[in-house]
Scaffold this motif. Structure first.
Motif, PDB file in Angstrom:
ATOM      1  N   ASP A   6      -5.418  11.958   1.007  1.00 18.93           N
ATOM      2  CA  ASP A   6      -6.523  11.871   0.045  1.00 18.93           C
ATOM      3  C   ASP A   6      -7.285  10.584   0.327  1.00 18.93           C
ATOM      4  O   ASP A   6      -6.860   9.499  -0.052  1.00 18.93           O
ATOM      5  CB  ASP A   6      -5.987  11.896  -1.376  1.00 18.93           C
ATOM      6  CG  ASP A   6      -7.083  11.981  -2.416  1.00 18.93           C
ATOM      7  OD1 ASP A   6      -8.247  11.604  -2.107  1.00 18.93           O
ATOM      8  OD2 ASP A   6      -6.791  12.408  -3.543  1.00 18.93           O
ATOM      9  N   ARG A  48       8.107  11.994   6.531  1.00 16.81           N
ATOM     10  CA  ARG A  48       8.495  11.893   5.108  1.00 16.81           C
ATOM     11  C   ARG A  48       8.653  10.431   4.688  1.00 16.81           C
ATOM     12  O   ARG A  48       8.337  10.065   3.561  1.00 16.81           O
ATOM     13  CB  ARG A  48       9.756  12.688   4.836  1.00 16.81           C
ATOM     14  CG  ARG A  48       9.503  14.188   4.985  1.00 16.81           C
ATOM     15  CD  ARG A  48      10.661  15.026   4.479  1.00 16.81           C
ATOM     16  NE  ARG A  48      10.470  16.412   4.819  1.00 16.81           N
ATOM     17  CZ  ARG A  48       9.675  17.263   4.180  1.00 16.81           C
ATOM     18  NH1 ARG A  48       8.983  16.836   3.151  1.00 16.81           N
ATOM     19  NH2 ARG A  48       9.564  18.520   4.562  1.00 16.81           N
ATOM     20  N   VAL A  51       5.220   9.156   3.983  1.00 19.03           N
ATOM     21  CA  VAL A  51       4.761   9.616   2.667  1.00 19.03           C
ATOM     22  C   VAL A  51       5.331   8.708   1.581  1.00 19.03           C
ATOM     23  O   VAL A  51       4.620   8.257   0.684  1.00 19.03           O
ATOM     24  CB  VAL A  51       5.160  11.089   2.422  1.00 19.03           C
ATOM     25  CG1 VAL A  51       4.867  11.498   0.989  1.00 19.03           C
ATOM     26  CG2 VAL A  51       4.435  11.999   3.400  1.00 19.03           C
ATOM     27  N   HIS A  57       0.349   6.662  -2.929  1.00 16.84           N
ATOM     28  CA  HIS A  57       0.681   8.099  -2.867  1.00 16.84           C
ATOM     29  C   HIS A  57      -0.506   8.943  -2.419  1.00 16.84           C
ATOM     30  O   HIS A  57      -0.752  10.021  -2.958  1.00 16.84           O
ATOM     31  CB  HIS A  57       1.227   8.586  -4.205  1.00 16.84           C
ATOM     32  CG  HIS A  57       2.340   7.733  -4.726  1.00 16.84           C
ATOM     33  ND1 HIS A  57       3.598   7.725  -4.160  1.00 16.84           N
ATOM     34  CD2 HIS A  57       2.372   6.826  -5.730  1.00 16.84           C
ATOM     35  CE1 HIS A  57       4.351   6.866  -4.802  1.00 16.84           C
ATOM     36  NE2 HIS A  57       3.639   6.296  -5.754  1.00 16.84           N
ATOM     37  N   THR A  60       0.358  13.574   1.052  1.00 14.26           N
ATOM     38  CA  THR A  60       1.213  14.609   0.490  1.00 14.26           C
ATOM     39  C   THR A  60       1.576  15.626   1.561  1.00 14.26           C
ATOM     40  O   THR A  60       0.889  15.771   2.559  1.00 14.26           O
ATOM     41  CB  THR A  60       0.533  15.332  -0.688  1.00 14.26           C
ATOM     42  OG1 THR A  60      -0.707  15.877  -0.253  1.00 14.26           O
ATOM     43  CG2 THR A  60       0.302  14.391  -1.872  1.00 14.26           C
ATOM     44  N   PRO A  62       2.080  19.294   1.054  1.00 11.49           N
ATOM     45  CA  PRO A  62       2.105  20.464   0.175  1.00 11.49           C
ATOM     46  C   PRO A  62       3.026  21.545   0.727  1.00 11.49           C
ATOM     47  O   PRO A  62       3.073  21.757   1.941  1.00 11.49           O
ATOM     48  CB  PRO A  62       0.660  20.961   0.155  1.00 11.49           C
ATOM     49  CG  PRO A  62      -0.138  20.011   0.971  1.00 11.49           C
ATOM     50  CD  PRO A  62       0.781  19.034   1.618  1.00 11.49           C
TER      51      PRO A  62
END
Length: 66
Positions: A6, A48, A51, A57, A60, A62
């Motif tokens: 994002d 991971r 992340v 954050h 992601t 999904p």
């Protein structure tokens, strides 16, 4: 696995690029981006961790529907 960043949330801390440098980098403005061809994480076990390392954050993974 599909990785989403994002860019409205990313602050360019670079923790993802430090954790998984074969998947993440920073663009010319300092924001996180995926290396070409690495949109699926390329099997890198450190995705991971990248992340988890993001302080805001912005990254992601999904879950796939189906």
């Amino acid at each position: 696995m599909h990785i989403e960043i994002d860019r409205d949330v990313c602050i360019g801390a670079g923790q993802c690029a430090l954790a998984a440098p074969r998947v993440f980098t920073q663009d010319d403005d300092g924001y996180s981006t995926l290396l070409p061809g690495r949109e699926d994480g390329a099997g890198d076990a450190m995705v991971r961790e990248a992340v988890r390392a993001c302080p805001v954050h912005a990254i992601t993974l999904p879950e796939s529907a189906g």
